[in-house]
Design a protein around this motif. Structure first.
Motif, short mmCIF file in Angstrom:
data_model
loop_
_atom_site.label_atom_id
_atom_site.label_comp_id
_atom_site.label_asym_id
_atom_site.label_seq_id
_atom_site.Cartn_x
_atom_site.Cartn_y
_atom_site.Cartn_z
N LEU A 72 -21.18 5.95 -1.42
CA LEU A 72 -21.33 5.01 -0.97
C LEU A 72 -20.95 4.58 0.55
O LEU A 72 -21.12 3.54 1.06
N SER A 73 -19.38 4.66 -0.07
CA SER A 73 -18.70 3.82 1.65
C SER A 73 -19.56 4.47 2.82
O SER A 73 -19.28 3.49 3.49
N PRO A 74 -19.78 5.69 3.25
CA PRO A 74 -21.05 5.62 4.43
C PRO A 74 -22.22 4.97 4.93
O PRO A 74 -21.67 4.22 6.06
N VAL A 75 -23.06 4.86 3.97
CA VAL A 75 -24.17 3.68 4.22
C VAL A 75 -23.36 2.30 4.11
O VAL A 75 -23.70 2.01 5.20
N ILE A 76 -22.42 2.07 2.93
CA ILE A 76 -22.01 0.50 3.16
C ILE A 76 -21.51 0.46 4.55
O ILE A 76 -21.64 -1.04 5.72
N LYS A 77 -21.00 1.57 4.83
CA LYS A 77 -20.08 1.17 6.72
C LYS A 77 -21.27 0.75 7.91
O LYS A 77 -21.42 -0.09 8.49
N LEU A 84 -25.97 -6.80 8.48
CA LEU A 84 -26.62 -5.98 8.21
C LEU A 84 -25.79 -6.93 6.49
O LEU A 84 -26.15 -8.28 5.69
N ILE A 85 -24.76 -6.40 6.78
CA ILE A 85 -23.82 -7.10 5.51
C ILE A 85 -22.38 -7.46 5.57
O ILE A 85 -21.37 -6.95 6.87
#
Length: 152
Positions: A72-77, A84-85
């Motif tokens: 998930l980390s690269p998607v969160i980045k 957006l976040i």
């Protein structure tokens, strides 16, 4: 006439292939809908969770999406790079990272609001049939996850 003992090995008889090929078709359907929002499908899933539970921790998000935190980390980045976040460290425990929607991330929810209805229409199912199918798929997923956990 006797059945062929290898009928169970035919591709068209495979539940896994039905689920896999349906998943591919869903991805193709979602792609243009999400491109209008500037999101990929994994990003959309994260946004769905945050629209429901803003401020969730990365660990909680990982559990909700049944995915490893590292995946998930690269998607969160990327979501953070799109403004957006925001990631915020918990002042009480620096190891905990909360994911918070920005105003831009919150406003994107309005633009995404019609996507579920579009997908439902495209599926050819009514709401009740879709709910029943979802429940059956979740039953299969829970059974498989239970079996996988027991063998780990």
């Amino acid at each position: 006439m006797a059945k062929n003992p290898y009928d169970a090995l035919k591709l068209d008889n495979q539940l896994c292939f039905s689920l896999y090929s349906t998943s591919l078709a869903m991805s193709k359907l979602y792609k243009p809908l999400l491109e209008e929002l500037g999101l990929t499908y994994p990003q959309y899933l994260i946004m769905l969770v945050l629209w429901e539970d803003d401020g969730i921790t990365v660990t909680e998000l990982s559990g909700r999406l049944a995915q490893d935190k590292g995946a998930l980390s690269p998607v969160i980045k990327r979501l953070e790079a799109q403004a957006l976040i925001d990631r915020r460290r918990d002042p009480a425990d620096e190891r905990r990272v909360h994911l918070c929607l920005t105003p831009k991330g919150k406003s994107l929810q309005r633009r995404a609001a019609d996507i579920p209805a579009q997908v439902l229409r495209a599926s050819g199912l009514d709401r009740n049939a879709a709910r029943e199918l979802k429940a059956q798929i979740e039953t299969v997923r829970h059974a498989l996850n239970s079996l996988i956990r027991d063998t780990d």
